[in-house]
Design an enzyme around this catalytic site. Structure first.
Site, mmCIF file in Angstrom:
data_model
loop_
_atom_site.group_PDB
_atom_site.id
_atom_site.type_symbol
_atom_site.label_atom_id
_atom_site.label_comp_id
_atom_site.label_asym_id
_atom_site.label_seq_id
_atom_site.Cartn_x
_atom_site.Cartn_y
_atom_site.Cartn_z
ATOM 1 N N ASP A 90 0.871 -1.174 0.000
ATOM 2 C CA ASP A 90 0.000 0.000 0.000
ATOM 3 C C ASP A 90 0.910 1.227 0.000
ATOM 4 O O ASP A 90 2.139 1.127 0.093
ATOM 5 C CB ASP A 90 -0.971 -0.010 1.193
ATOM 6 C CG ASP A 90 -2.207 0.857 0.921
ATOM 7 O OD1 ASP A 90 -2.152 1.717 0.004
ATOM 8 O OD2 ASP A 90 -3.232 0.698 1.607
HETATM 9 C C1 NOJ Z 1 -3.923 4.060 -0.016
HETATM 10 C C2 NOJ Z 1 -5.122 3.165 0.107
HETATM 11 O O1 NOJ Z 1 -5.093 2.472 1.336
HETATM 12 C C3 NOJ Z 1 -5.238 2.147 -1.011
HETATM 13 O O2 NOJ Z 1 -6.469 1.494 -0.897
HETATM 14 C C4 NOJ Z 1 -5.097 2.806 -2.343
HETATM 15 O O3 NOJ Z 1 -5.213 1.845 -3.362
HETATM 16 C C5 NOJ Z 1 -3.750 3.508 -2.410
HETATM 17 N N1 NOJ Z 1 -3.679 4.510 -1.378
HETATM 18 C C6 NOJ Z 1 -3.499 4.160 -3.771
HETATM 19 O O4 NOJ Z 1 -4.331 5.221 -3.957
#
Ligand code: NOJ
Length: 751
Positions: free
Chosen positions: A296
């Site tokens: 993430d």
């Molecule tokens: C953080 C989020 O937790 C995740 O779900 C997302 O895909 C990413 N950012 C990218 O935007």
């Protein structure tokens, strides 16, 4: 250049051979296509320098940020692409801009490996669909699959190859704002929805230019955050992990999800982005996943804050050795992998395995044949918000609406009404109904409730007053709302949350309606006019205070662009409501977490017995249970027969019931089958959803409904953390929700 030529030849022959969308390698003999792919990937890998290999594992953002540090594509990043130091970009979309950057990768970099462009395509791209929680309320896998299919077609035309969806996290605590992005509290329904979304995004063949690669996230148990506070600690047993949180991930994998995203949270002291147990032992060794894992946003860098890594270099070492293949935004791989490999802290074999996984998915996306995947301004113009896409959004939005209350059959409203009042902060609001994570949406396309009512009953006088804001303490508009209500035959009152109150970092400590909306509802209801409360929100709300004030309540969630149309379709009876809650609605916030498949305890809750597991100031039941939803008719369940009263663990249990439409309108019922394992070697939930069926019945029609349950689905994780189907007696319940139903019993015989 030689290996590119070889890749093209291999890909061409592969496309002529059989196709599979699974990210699991088929058992036994490999297909010709898989052999072609392995050959191509080996050949590319052999030609890469160490730096170029690392580049394949690096993902940057362009445009906007979901982390503390925002970055956009700048000259340095363009140079990095040219140097082969970037494998993927996120948050960059549009055929022109993606083609421009892709051209640098495939024409100007030495290795000429195409970039893979990722984006959070969560519930639509240019056509905004209902939030995933709302889509789960349809209990309709094919509608959900279609929504993902449309989103994929739109996003791919703009150069997107990969969505960071579906979010398959089970959420038992609705204070957690990201509950909006998932399918609610239940592993079975969550698994059905996870698989549907993967099928929808990826289509039948990832190489089809209208397909985008799915990413099952957030692996794992991100929804188990203590207190529902985003990014918070998770501390659960391996049994709970395996039986509650993991099943939707496994379902996504079985449906062919090409990628997984490692989550921000820790589980029992081990952050997921450094968890060898999650990423290698379970995902790759047990489940045989062959796609790749992306971190993430900065979750590798955050291993330092978690306190399991002293430096970003340690973090990179931990993550890659655990099984995170691609680094989203932390720069830990970019800055440290080379020296880690040179020092032997990360083996060449580990690095190569990660690069291979990324290249395989690029291959399967067809990027080596057409790195632009037919994304053009013409295709964008043709696909974005096409009439068919908007129709699909309206069709699923109306199916997502759940009728929570309909005293005296206030609904559906007569289409001959002369004066209607439309009141409330969400009644004529273009911004909030798109919900969180609406990507590149244009909120001007939102059809508000007010606009749709005017369209639906053009001859009527439709009055409007906002009454109050979603938030804040201003009550000055309530008097006008009351005056408007007094002039009308009926009031439609749009209340709920703002889109920022759910989604990432959108946790709330209170599930009650925010601001002064409660005052507005009370004042309008006090006029004595029938009030239909239309809720728009991203999570279950605690509605005890409002429930008794109004005769009708519709849970409309955030329905996207077609909000108003979908609501009026239901309100005026063009569509009879068929939505069912994918999550329990508490009476008050203090009841959470409250979920239907809880354990019995040694002192099961009994509201009239003091020394039992309950609160003394509120009933133990939720206000609306999981699976609940009314229709414009009524159904009677009777005569449950267990056709197979005794089965072996390899058999299928067959159950039948009679279902009658006892009302005056045709409608669909969602017949739900739950089981309870009466005695286990470890404690078992009081009920578990195991199957459901949608049945359409005309008024007065009676039918026999058959439901099948493979005994293998009764397996649970034992004390040894292995799956078991234990012999013994089970109760089976068939009914309209998790709190009702008729019951029978069956036995699973010993070996
Ligand atoms: C953080 C989020 O937790 C995740 O779900 C997302 O895909 C990413 N950012 C990218 O935007």
């Amino acid at each position: 250049m030689r290996h590119i030529l070889c890749v093209v030849l291999c890909v061409t022959s592969a496309i002529l051979s059989t196709c599979t969308t699974s990210a699991q390698r088929p058992e036994g003999k490999q297909s010709a296509r898989a052999v072609g792919m392995e050959h191509a990937v080996d050949s590319i890998l052999a030609g890469l320098t160490l730096q170029e290999k690392i580049g394949q594992l690096v993902q940057y953002t362009g445009g906007w940020s979901t982390g503390p540090t925002g970055r956009s594509i700048n000259q340095e990043q363009r140079t990095n692409i040219k140097e082969g130091m970037v494998g993927s970009l996120l948050n960059v979309y549009g055929s022109t801009v993606t083609r421009d950057l892709q051209r640098i990768a495939v024409e100007e970099s030495r290795a000429r490996i195409p970039l893979v462009f990722g984006l959070d395509v969560i519930h639509g791209f240019k056509t905004t669909f209902p939030i995933p929680l709302a889509e789960a309320a349809t209990w309709d896998a094919s509608a959900v699959e279609l929504s993902a299919r449309v989103s994929a077609a739109e996003a791919s035309s703009s150069g997107i190859h990969w969505t960071f969806a579906p979010m398959v996290d089970i959420a038992r605590d609705p204070r957690w704002g990201r509950i909006a992005e998932g399918s609610g509290e239940d592993p079975y329904l969550g698994s059905v929805m996870a698989a549907a979304r993967v099928r929808g995004f990826q289509g039948r063949d990832l190489a089809d230019p209208s397909a985008i690669m799915a990413c099952a996230k957030h692996y794992a148990a991100y929804g188990g955050a203590e207190g529902g506070r985003d990014y918070n600690t998770v501390d659960i047993s391996e049994m709970t992990l395996r039986d509650v949180y993991l099943p939707p991930f496994k379902a996504a994998l079985d449906a062919g999800a090409g990628t997984f995203m490692a989550s921000f949270n820790e589980i029992g002291g081990v952050p997921s982005s450094g968890s060898h147990f999650l990423l290698t032992t379970i995902l790759r060794n047990e489940w045989k996943f062959e796609g790749f894992v992306v971190s993430d946003w900065n979750s590798i860098g955050e291993l330092v804050q978690h306190g399991t890594a002293a430096t970003p270099a340690d973090a990179a070492e931990q993550a890659v050795n655990a099984g995170v293949d691609m680094d989203m935004e932390s720069r830990c791989y970019r800055d440290h992998l080379q020296s880690l490999v040179e020092q032997g802290r990360v083996s060449k074999a580990t690095l190569d395995a990660s690069v291979r996984r990324v290249l395989r998915m690029k291959y399967r996306l067809g990027l080596f044949i057409d790195p632009y995947r037919a994304s053009t301004p013409e295709r964008e113009a043709q696909v974005h918000r096409s009439a068919g896409n908007v129709m699909a959004a309206r069709a699923i939005a109306r199916k997502a609406i759940v009728l929570l209350k309909n005293e005296g059959n206030v609904l559906p409203l007569a289409r001959t009404l002369k004066t209607v009042a439309v009141i409330g902060p969400l009644a004529h609001n273009h911004a909030d109904p798109v919900g969180p994570w609406a990507g590149p949406t244009d909120t001007n396309y939102v059809v508000t409730l007010l606009e749709a009512v005017r369209e639906a009953i053009p001859a009527a006088r439709v009055l409007f007053a906002r009454g109050c804001g979603i938030d804040g303490t201003d009550t000055t508009g309530i008097a006008e709302a009351v005056a408007v209500a007094r002039q009308a035959e009926v009031v439609l009152l749009g209340a709920g949350e703002s889109r920022a109150m759910s989604g990432e970092a959108g946790s709330r400590s209170s599930l009650e309606l925010p601001g002064r909306q409660g005052d507005l509802i009370r004042a309008v209801a006090a006029t004595g006019k029938p009030v239909v409360l239309v809720l728009m929100n991203g999570r279950p709300l605690a509605l005890s205070r409002e429930e008794g004030q109004v005769p009708a309540i519709l849970e409309a969630w955030f329905l996207g662009h077609e909000t108003g149309h979908a609501i009026t379709d239901v309100v005026f009876g063009y569509h009879t409501p068929t939505g069912r809650l994918p999550v329990s609605f508490p009476r008050v916030t203090g009841q959470v977490p409250i979920y239907y498949n809880h354990k019995n305890t040694g002192r099961p809750a009994n509201d009239s017995v003091h020394f039992t597991s309950r609160y003394i100031d509120v009933p133990s039941s939720p206000l609306y249970p999981f699976g609940f939803g009314l229709t414009y008719t009524s159904f009677a369940y009777s005569d449950l027969t267990v056709i197979t009263p005794k089965v072996k663990a390899t058999d299928t249990i067959a159950v039948q019931i009679s279902l009658k439409n006892t009302g005056t309108r045709a409608s669909e019922e969602v017949v739900q089958l739950y089981v309870r394992d009466e005695v286990g070697s470890v404690t078992r939930p009081v009920r578990e959803l195991k199957a459901y069926k949608r049945i359409h019945l005309e008024p007065g029609q009676l039918t026999r409904v058959s439901l099948a349950l493979p005994a293998a689905d009764l397996a649970f994780t034992g004390i040894d953390n292995q799956p078991h189907v234990e012999p013994g007696m089970f109760t089976v319940y068939v009914g309209p929700n998790a709190a009702e139903g008729i019951e029978g019993r069956f036995e699973v015989a010993g070996p």
